[in-house]
Design an enzyme around this catalytic site. Structure first.
Site, PDB file in Angstrom:
ATOM      1  N   CYS A 107      12.288  -7.154 -12.309  1.00 35.87           N
ATOM      2  CA  CYS A 107      13.243  -7.728 -13.254  1.00 35.87           C
ATOM      3  C   CYS A 107      13.306  -9.233 -13.027  1.00 35.87           C
ATOM      4  O   CYS A 107      13.313  -9.687 -11.879  1.00 35.87           O
ATOM      5  CB  CYS A 107      14.616  -7.092 -13.021  1.00 35.87           C
ATOM      6  SG  CYS A 107      15.897  -7.687 -14.128  1.00 35.87           S
TER       7      CYS A 107
ATOM      8  N   HIS B 284      14.984  -0.164 -19.918  1.00 32.71           N
ATOM      9  CA  HIS B 284      15.337  -1.193 -18.939  1.00 32.71           C
ATOM     10  C   HIS B 284      16.234  -2.250 -19.595  1.00 32.71           C
ATOM     11  O   HIS B 284      17.266  -2.636 -19.033  1.00 32.71           O
ATOM     12  CB  HIS B 284      14.045  -1.823 -18.394  1.00 32.71           C
ATOM     13  CG  HIS B 284      14.251  -2.895 -17.385  1.00 32.71           C
ATOM     14  ND1 HIS B 284      13.871  -2.757 -16.069  1.00 32.71           N
ATOM     15  CD2 HIS B 284      14.770  -4.147 -17.484  1.00 32.71           C
ATOM     16  CE1 HIS B 284      14.156  -3.872 -15.408  1.00 32.71           C
ATOM     17  NE2 HIS B 284      14.709  -4.735 -16.256  1.00 32.71           N
ATOM     18  N   GLU B 285      15.840  -2.713 -20.790  1.00 30.76           N
ATOM     19  CA  GLU B 285      16.617  -3.760 -21.467  1.00 30.76           C
ATOM     20  C   GLU B 285      17.969  -3.241 -21.952  1.00 30.76           C
ATOM     21  O   GLU B 285      18.981  -3.939 -21.845  1.00 30.76           O
ATOM     22  CB  GLU B 285      15.812  -4.369 -22.617  1.00 30.76           C
ATOM     23  CG  GLU B 285      14.535  -5.072 -22.171  1.00 30.76           C
ATOM     24  CD  GLU B 285      14.722  -6.023 -20.999  1.00 30.76           C
ATOM     25  OE1 GLU B 285      15.715  -6.785 -20.983  1.00 30.76           O
ATOM     26  OE2 GLU B 285      13.888  -6.005 -20.076  1.00 30.76           O
TER      27      GLU B 285
ATOM     28  N   HIS C 203      20.437  -3.240 -19.251  1.00 30.18           N
ATOM     29  CA  HIS C 203      21.064  -4.551 -19.024  1.00 30.18           C
ATOM     30  C   HIS C 203      22.303  -4.726 -19.895  1.00 30.18           C
ATOM     31  O   HIS C 203      23.283  -5.341 -19.471  1.00 30.18           O
ATOM     32  CB  HIS C 203      20.086  -5.691 -19.333  1.00 30.18           C
ATOM     33  CG  HIS C 203      19.184  -6.038 -18.205  1.00 30.18           C
ATOM     34  ND1 HIS C 203      19.644  -6.454 -16.975  1.00 30.18           N
ATOM     35  CD2 HIS C 203      17.831  -6.056 -18.122  1.00 30.18           C
ATOM     36  CE1 HIS C 203      18.616  -6.698 -16.182  1.00 30.18           C
ATOM     37  NE2 HIS C 203      17.503  -6.460 -16.851  1.00 30.18           N
TER      38      HIS C 203
END
EC number: 3.5.1.88
Length: 184
Positions: free
Chosen positions: A111, A154-155, A158
């Protein structure tokens, strides 16, 4: 354009908060945010530009990673021979369905906001369907699998205050379902 100095690092409060929904039509500030996040990804994947600006290559960048608590992420997943597998700015994205089949990257995940290496499998769904709005405010739905699905998860994490290492089994970091897809 963002540089590495602009990337919010692990430990910052904004990385652990749920991002706020983005309203339409996009403000000039939000248009610039979308543009700058995608520009970072494009430039970071160009070897010459990457070296010039001292960037870490990225395939995704979420607004909280540049200090903005907004539900927006840019994704640019390259394929073979300069082919692009997926390129989009996702605004207010949601995972609306996912496969039972699990997947993980063989090398683990990294990341831009996490400077340390955190070894272990980040177990995710192999296939997902996401709904989101594009920069024009149009509602979209797309089904993704394998690497593009992992990048989008993953995004989206966030945007929900979750970092990749939160998914790693603390006791046995390389434990994974034997039927899981390991993506090399």
């Amino acid at each position: 354009m963002y540089l590495m100095k602009d990337i919010t690092r692990d430990g910052a409060k904004v990385l652990r908060e749920t991002a706020k929904p983005v309203t339409f039509p996009l403000s000039d500030e939000d248009k610039q945010l979308a543009h700058d996040m995608m520009a970072y990804l494009v430039i970071s994947q160009d070897e010459e530009q990457n070296e010039k600006y001292h960037l870490r290559p990225g395939v995704g960048l979420a607004a909280p990673q540049v200090g903005q608590s907004k539900a927006m992420a840019a994704v640019l997943v390259p394929g073979d021979d300069n082919e692009i597998l997926f390129k989009e700015v996702l605004i207010n994205p949601r995972i609306i369905s996912n496969s039972v089949q699990h997947a993980a990257l063989a090398e683990g995940e990294g990341c831009l906001s996490v400077d340390k290496d955190v070894p272990g499998y980040v177990v995710r769904a192999d296939r997902i369907t996401i709904s989101y709005q594009n920069e024009a405010g149009e509602h979209k739905k797309i089904r993704l699998k394998n690497y593009p699905a992992i990048v989008c998860q993953h995004e989206i994490d966030h945007l929900n205050g979750v970092l990749f290492y939160d998914h790693i089994n603390k006791e046995h970091p390389f434990t994974i379902d034997p039927d899981a897809v390991i993506i090399k």
